[in-house]
Design an enzyme around this catalytic site. Structure first.
Site, PDB file in Angstrom:
ATOM      1  NE  ARG A 136      -7.128  11.066 -17.261  1.00 41.10           N
ATOM      2  CZ  ARG A 136      -8.369  10.671 -17.570  1.00 41.10           C
ATOM      3  NH1 ARG A 136      -8.763  10.671 -18.822  1.00 41.10           N
ATOM      4  NH2 ARG A 136      -9.197  10.283 -16.625  1.00 41.10           N
ATOM      5  CG  LEU A 138      -4.346   9.672 -11.104  1.00 41.07           C
ATOM      6  CD1 LEU A 138      -5.045   8.786 -10.086  1.00 41.07           C
ATOM      7  CD2 LEU A 138      -5.379  10.461 -11.900  1.00 41.07           C
ATOM      8  CG  HIS A 180       1.870   5.556  -4.384  1.00 40.13           C
ATOM      9  ND1 HIS A 180       0.528   5.319  -4.535  1.00 40.13           N
ATOM     10  CD2 HIS A 180       2.502   4.676  -5.211  1.00 40.13           C
ATOM     11  CE1 HIS A 180       0.350   4.366  -5.430  1.00 40.13           C
ATOM     12  NE2 HIS A 180       1.528   3.945  -5.849  1.00 40.13           N
ATOM     13  CG  ASP A 184       1.898  -3.564  -6.622  1.00 44.66           C
ATOM     14  OD1 ASP A 184       0.963  -2.734  -6.721  1.00 44.66           O
ATOM     15  OD2 ASP A 184       1.859  -4.702  -7.115  1.00 44.66           O
ATOM     16  N   GLY A 185       0.777  -2.291  -3.897  1.00 46.21           N
ATOM     17  CA  GLY A 185      -0.069  -2.682  -2.776  1.00 46.21           C
ATOM     18  C   GLY A 185      -0.559  -1.526  -1.924  1.00 46.21           C
ATOM     19  N   GLY A 190      -3.892   0.586   2.216  1.00 48.80           N
ATOM     20  CA  GLY A 190      -4.609   1.783   2.670  1.00 48.80           C
ATOM     21  C   GLY A 190      -6.030   1.465   3.111  1.00 48.80           C
ATOM     22  NE  ARG A 191      -9.150  -1.013  -1.520  1.00 45.35           N
ATOM     23  CZ  ARG A 191      -8.368  -0.682  -2.557  1.00 45.35           C
ATOM     24  NH1 ARG A 191      -8.237   0.583  -2.908  1.00 45.35           N
ATOM     25  NH2 ARG A 191      -7.717  -1.607  -3.232  1.00 45.35           N
TER      26      ARG A 191
END
Length: 329
Positions: A136, A138, A180, A184-185, A190-191
């Protein structure tokens, strides 16, 4: 637009969590036990990397991640092995990074995704949609031409806001995923950046496996992002992330308390670590014991064999590997 506050509310739950986390950080750092214990630091770093990559569907187990970082050959997809090595390299360089520098953010992405994505170390040049595990959509990420300015504004806000860094770091994490900025990544970076921001507040956070807690509560993590997306502000996500940080600190304090009891002999200490591991895992393997106890494979085998002999563990075969689980009393 410069330094515009991202949308969120400071709730009583958030205030309570910040107070509890500050108290827990004080307890954890009062003895400097975490950062002065190289074995515990390495074990936590491995758990961090495993947790953050597993969220993104990396297939390597904790045992395999440990083996890769110990230079062992592992039968696994080359891409997954490369992700582990890249992530370890950038986490090891955490203290060199400026959390408010766009250049350092791009450098970190370049290392994290080296030889894995086309646009490594640069902001994406194409529009993207973010989908969940069921496929889905987001939300649609920011249009690429706006990404550099929005990331710069976000970092400026985090740097200059007078809100507590615990809250600012959670807001950054959410807003970063919303923008975003990379092809990719985004989740991994972010973490990593969340950990970096917290480590500048207190160095103990460089060694806390918050990512491991997020992995254990992955559905809640996505649900908090979705709820914040629906609300158009990050309050729910902040509350979730603070609860994960709190859980990580409690785990670390419990591990420290187990290890710091001077009267406890080495065998008892190791058993307590293994017993604690088995509270959250169905079984334990040789590589887990090596990571937990900082021992060789041969010593890990001896520890496991002695626990079987003492009727504390039972040996069984799991998916082609020998595992050990608690003996049913």
């Amino acid at each position: 637009m410069k330094n515009k506050k991202p949308p969120y509310e400071i709730t009583n739950t958030i205030i309570d969590s910040v107070a509890e986390i500050a108290e827990l950080v004080g307890r954890l750092t009062s003895t400097n036990q975490l950062s002065s214990n190289p074995t515990l630091c390495r074990s936590n770093r491995i758990r961090t990397i495993h947790g953050s990559l597993a969220i993104e569907q990396n297939t390597l187990s904790l045992e395999q991640v440990t083996a890769v970082l110990n230079g062992k050959h592992v039968l696994a997809p080359p891409k997954d092995i490369a992700e582990v090595k890249n992530a370890y390299e950038i986490y090891e360089r955490l203290d060199e990074l400026d959390p408010y520098s766009v250049d350092d953010l791009l450098t970190a992405h370049g290392i994290m995704t080296r030889e894995l994505v086309d646009e490594s170390g640069m902001f994406r040049t194409r529009p993207v949609g973010v989908v969940d595990q069921e496929g889905r959509v987001l939300h649609f990420g920011t249009l690429p031409q706006y990404v550099p300015d929005l990331v710069m504004e976000l970092l400026d806000w985090v740097k200059n806001s007078d809100v507590h860094i615990l809250i600012r770091s959670c807001v950054f994490h959410y807003e970063f995923e919303l923008i975003h900025p990379f092809a990719d990544g985004n989740g991994r970076v972010g973490r990593l950046w969340h950990t970096l921001l917290l480590s500048k507040w207190n160095p103990a956070f460089a060694w806390l496996p918050v990512e491991s807690i997020i992995h254990d509560r992955q559905q809640e993590y996505y649900a908090a992002i979705n709820a914040s997306n629906d609300a158009g502000e990050s309050t729910v996500f902040i509350e979730f992330m603070l609860s994960a940080i709190k859980a990580s600190l409690i785990d670390a304090i419990n591990a420290r308390d187990d290890v710091s009891d001077g009267a406890m002999d080495k065998a008892t200490m190791r058993w307590k670590q293994i017993e604690k591991f088995l509270e959250t895992h169905p079984y334990i393997m040789n590589a887990d014991v090596r990571a937990l106890c900082g021992v060789s494979a041969a010593t890990a085998n001896r520890i496991l064999a002695s626990l079987v002999a003492e009727s504390k563990l039972v040996k069984y075969r799991e998916g082609g590997h020998w595992g050990y689980k608690l003996l049913e009393q």
